[in-house]
Design a protein around this motif. Sequence first.
Motif, mmCIF file in Angstrom:
data_model
loop_
_atom_site.group_PDB
_atom_site.id
_atom_site.type_symbol
_atom_site.label_atom_id
_atom_site.label_comp_id
_atom_site.label_asym_id
_atom_site.label_seq_id
_atom_site.Cartn_x
_atom_site.Cartn_y
_atom_site.Cartn_z
ATOM 1 N N ILE A 17 -18.443 -34.476 68.611
ATOM 2 C CA ILE A 17 -17.484 -35.550 68.342
ATOM 3 C C ILE A 17 -18.214 -36.815 67.904
ATOM 4 O O ILE A 17 -17.839 -37.468 66.919
ATOM 5 N N MET A 18 -19.296 -37.172 68.607
ATOM 6 C CA MET A 18 -20.073 -38.353 68.231
ATOM 7 C C MET A 18 -20.706 -38.179 66.849
ATOM 8 O O MET A 18 -20.709 -39.113 66.032
ATOM 9 N N TYR A 19 -21.223 -36.999 66.588
ATOM 10 C CA TYR A 19 -21.884 -36.745 65.296
ATOM 11 C C TYR A 19 -20.896 -36.846 64.141
ATOM 12 O O TYR A 19 -21.217 -37.430 63.084
ATOM 13 N N ALA A 24 -18.621 -39.981 59.610
ATOM 14 C CA ALA A 24 -17.494 -40.657 58.962
ATOM 15 C C ALA A 24 -17.778 -42.147 58.775
ATOM 16 O O ALA A 24 -17.438 -42.735 57.741
ATOM 17 N N LEU A 25 -18.418 -42.769 59.762
ATOM 18 C CA LEU A 25 -18.712 -44.203 59.670
ATOM 19 C C LEU A 25 -19.781 -44.497 58.615
ATOM 20 O O LEU A 25 -19.698 -45.514 57.912
ATOM 21 N N THR A 26 -20.781 -43.637 58.521
ATOM 22 C CA THR A 26 -21.800 -43.842 57.490
ATOM 23 C C THR A 26 -21.233 -43.593 56.097
ATOM 24 O O THR A 26 -21.679 -44.204 55.118
ATOM 25 N N ALA A 33 -28.750 -45.802 60.820
ATOM 26 C CA ALA A 33 -29.578 -45.948 62.008
ATOM 27 C C ALA A 33 -29.162 -47.128 62.884
ATOM 28 O O ALA A 33 -29.833 -47.416 63.873
ATOM 29 N N SER A 34 -28.072 -47.794 62.539
ATOM 30 C CA SER A 34 -27.649 -48.976 63.291
ATOM 31 C C SER A 34 -27.093 -48.596 64.664
ATOM 32 O O SER A 34 -26.366 -47.603 64.813
ATOM 33 N N TRP A 38 -23.638 -46.149 66.040
ATOM 34 C CA TRP A 38 -23.599 -45.217 67.162
ATOM 35 C C TRP A 38 -22.652 -45.713 68.256
ATOM 36 O O TRP A 38 -21.988 -44.915 68.933
ATOM 37 N N THR A 39 -22.554 -47.026 68.430
ATOM 38 C CA THR A 39 -21.605 -47.577 69.399
ATOM 39 C C THR A 39 -20.171 -47.238 68.998
ATOM 40 O O THR A 39 -19.358 -46.816 69.836
ATOM 41 N N LEU A 40 -19.859 -47.419 67.720
ATOM 42 C CA LEU A 40 -18.511 -47.081 67.248
ATOM 43 C C LEU A 40 -18.261 -45.575 67.332
ATOM 44 O O LEU A 40 -17.114 -45.142 67.487
ATOM 45 N N SER A 41 -19.323 -44.776 67.255
ATOM 46 C CA SER A 41 -19.164 -43.326 67.435
ATOM 47 C C SER A 41 -18.745 -43.015 68.863
ATOM 48 O O SER A 41 -17.931 -42.113 69.107
ATOM 49 N N ILE A 42 -19.296 -43.767 69.831
ATOM 50 C CA ILE A 42 -18.895 -43.597 71.226
ATOM 51 C C ILE A 42 -17.448 -44.043 71.414
ATOM 52 O O ILE A 42 -16.671 -43.397 72.136
#
Length: 346
Positions: A17-19, A24-26, A33-34, A38-42
Amino acid sequence: MSFSDIIYPFEWLVSWIMYLWHGALTTIGLPEASGWTWTLSIVGLVVVMRAALIPLFVKQIHASRKMQLIQPEMAKIQAKYKGKTDPDSRQKMTEETMALYKDSGTNPFASCLPIFAQMPFFFGLFRVLNSLDEIGSGARSGIGPITQQVAAQAESSSIFGAQLSAQFLGTDGGISVKIVTVTLIILMSLTTFTTQYQLMRKNMPAAALEGQFAQQQKIMLYLFPIIFAVSGTYFPIGVLIYWFTTNLWTMCQQFYVIRRMPAPGSAAEKAMQDRRRKSGKPIDTPEETRERAHDAEMAQELEAKGVISGQRQQPTSKKRAKKKGGTPPKSGTTSAVDEQKPPTNN
């Protein structure tokens, strides 16, 4: 079977789910690498999890309503053993209380169901974040799509100078980790307290704020934030972000339910009716009518089982009470009672 074997499927699901959220965000332009990506992925993980738990949240609401229905019977049991502190009386009171829960099909800890359902994913995220260093260095194999390259990238990402895998009690990160961790712990505790406080003060009838059930709610009101504050020092920043985000979801979701579909007889219901009365809107919406019908069905079921008495009065608004009692006769007309009165001589 070890704990690692049990929790691994949740680690694998959390990783995917995080990946997928990260991908999608990238895609829409966020840096790969920001730490914020990764925070928004969580945060995306929380959205997926809480959306999947909405049916459980609905069951939680119905269980809470059923707890409110049996509060008069709970009060009778408490009054029966009031002032009796001997072991036999305490044991009988506990037995009668548990029998009431069993007969009515209620659970005093039903409000904790969403928390319990999230725990495997919570621990899964904790283990994924704790494993990033080992996976990134090649000391252990990857988890789902979290390969060595992805793990190294996530491990080095940070927000406000603090890595997402860092902990308050860890040795790395310095003052930045301490500040970010303490801020998240405070926000996490405040959202937990606010959620429980608005439930008790706004969405419970006056009768439900007394007795053993109310005491349990008050204990949870102050105990949970303390537990979260202490335990938060042991968790990675990424887990605290998940925790705060899910608390925020719970608080907003409950605020919506309390405002739109409050419990019968609660302060929130009175406030809602006052708002609609001032704006000239009908007191009950179709959704609330269905909810009241469901409450009535639960009450009839409990009455049929003999769990609650059949003389329970349902809360009614002034508008419905007026309709039920009838309107006063217009001038120039006589009521049935007036027709039966003998004429008076002037």
